[in-house]
Motif scaffolding. Structure first.
Motif, mmCIF file in Angstrom:
data_model
loop_
_atom_site.group_PDB
_atom_site.id
_atom_site.type_symbol
_atom_site.label_atom_id
_atom_site.label_comp_id
_atom_site.label_asym_id
_atom_site.label_seq_id
_atom_site.Cartn_x
_atom_site.Cartn_y
_atom_site.Cartn_z
ATOM 1 N N LEU A 150 0.843 -1.202 0.000
ATOM 2 C CA LEU A 150 0.000 0.000 0.000
ATOM 3 C C LEU A 150 0.881 1.257 0.000
ATOM 4 C CD1 LEU A 150 -2.688 1.542 0.231
ATOM 5 C CD2 LEU A 150 -2.531 1.226 2.711
ATOM 6 N N ARG A 151 1.893 1.291 0.869
ATOM 7 C CA ARG A 151 2.796 2.455 0.917
ATOM 8 C C ARG A 151 3.468 2.691 -0.430
ATOM 9 N NH1 ARG A 151 4.060 0.479 6.106
ATOM 10 N NH2 ARG A 151 5.814 -0.678 5.287
ATOM 11 N N HIS A 152 3.969 1.620 -1.030
ATOM 12 C CA HIS A 152 4.657 1.730 -2.320
ATOM 13 C C HIS A 152 3.710 2.246 -3.407
ATOM 14 C CE1 HIS A 152 7.198 0.774 -5.733
ATOM 15 N NE2 HIS A 152 6.171 0.110 -6.249
ATOM 16 N N LEU A 153 2.557 1.644 -3.521
ATOM 17 C CA LEU A 153 1.574 2.014 -4.538
ATOM 18 C C LEU A 153 1.071 3.446 -4.324
ATOM 19 C CD1 LEU A 153 0.203 0.550 -6.914
ATOM 20 C CD2 LEU A 153 -1.646 -0.069 -5.341
ATOM 21 N N PHE A 154 0.813 3.791 -3.071
ATOM 22 C CA PHE A 154 0.297 5.118 -2.743
ATOM 23 C C PHE A 154 1.322 6.193 -3.098
ATOM 24 C CE2 PHE A 154 -1.520 8.525 -0.291
ATOM 25 C CZ PHE A 154 -2.863 8.204 -0.172
ATOM 26 N N ARG A 155 2.572 5.965 -2.689
ATOM 27 C CA ARG A 155 3.628 6.940 -2.977
ATOM 28 C C ARG A 155 3.865 7.066 -4.484
ATOM 29 N NH1 ARG A 155 8.248 9.266 -0.292
ATOM 30 N NH2 ARG A 155 7.682 8.189 1.616
ATOM 31 N N LYS A 156 3.837 5.953 -5.182
ATOM 32 C CA LYS A 156 4.053 5.961 -6.631
ATOM 33 C C LYS A 156 2.974 6.790 -7.340
ATOM 34 C CE LYS A 156 4.233 2.824 -10.565
ATOM 35 N NZ LYS A 156 3.984 1.459 -11.004
ATOM 36 N N ASN A 157 1.753 6.721 -6.852
ATOM 37 C CA ASN A 157 0.630 7.398 -7.501
ATOM 38 C C ASN A 157 0.390 8.815 -7.008
ATOM 39 O OD1 ASN A 157 -1.352 5.500 -9.298
ATOM 40 N ND2 ASN A 157 -0.086 4.319 -7.907
ATOM 41 N N THR A 158 0.774 9.126 -5.782
ATOM 42 C CA THR A 158 0.457 10.446 -5.220
ATOM 43 C C THR A 158 1.684 11.293 -4.904
ATOM 44 O OG1 THR A 158 0.472 9.734 -2.906
ATOM 45 C CG2 THR A 158 -1.620 9.515 -4.110
ATOM 46 N N GLY A 159 2.838 10.654 -4.827
ATOM 47 C CA GLY A 159 4.044 11.393 -4.467
ATOM 48 C C GLY A 159 4.242 11.554 -2.970
ATOM 49 N N MET A 160 3.358 10.956 -2.187
ATOM 50 C CA MET A 160 3.499 11.023 -0.730
ATOM 51 C C MET A 160 3.055 9.694 -0.127
ATOM 52 S SD MET A 160 0.225 13.219 0.710
ATOM 53 C CE MET A 160 0.278 14.530 -0.477
ATOM 54 N N PRO A 161 3.596 9.367 1.042
ATOM 55 C CA PRO A 161 3.163 8.124 1.692
ATOM 56 C C PRO A 161 1.751 8.286 2.269
ATOM 57 C CG PRO A 161 4.779 9.270 3.040
ATOM 58 C CD PRO A 161 4.659 10.043 1.754
#
Length: 127
Positions: free
Chosen positions: A54-65
């Motif tokens: 979730l952290r990886h996917l979220f950061r990849k898509n939003t630029g933030m954890p």
């Protein structure tokens, strides 16, 4: 979604790739469960993925954890409660998911440049 920091980016009708639907769902769930201390764990579980994925996917898509996003959601909600209710600062902190008001006040001041009490005292200017 968060007003000041980020608007969701979803796929457009012409087929452009957008934000992963799981990230959009995670944002929605984080906003709904913002006052829960275990919201990140529950979001990952609800989406049937590990917290690290979730952290990886979220950061990849939003630029933030997701943890930062959750903090921004909580602070935005707190600002709205401070402006629109007579709840004490401590009650606001608890309502938006902070365990102690000192951390809430510190985070609020870092985000908005003033303390929650100052928001109530100052004339209504957009922060």
């Amino acid at each position: 979604m968060i007003k000041d920091e980020m608007e969701p980016v979803v796929g457009t009708s012409d087929g452009e790739p957008g934000m992963d639907y799981r990230v959009v769902m995670a944002q929605i769930l984080l906003e709904q469960w913002k006052s829960r201390n275990d919201s990140l764990k529950n979001v990952a579980s609800h989406l049937r993925m590990s917290r690290s994925h979730l952290r990886h996917l979220f950061r990849k898509n939003t630029g933030m954890p997701p943890k930062k996003y959750l903090k921004l959601v909580r602070l935005q909600c707190a600002r709205d409660l401070i402006d629109g209710t007579l709840l004490s600062i401590k009650e606001v902190a608890i309502k938006v998911g902070y365990c102690d008001s000192s951390h809430f006040i510190r985070d609020f001041k870092v985000r908005y440049g003033v303390t929650p009490t100052q928001v109530r005292i100052l004339p209504r200017n957009p922060i």
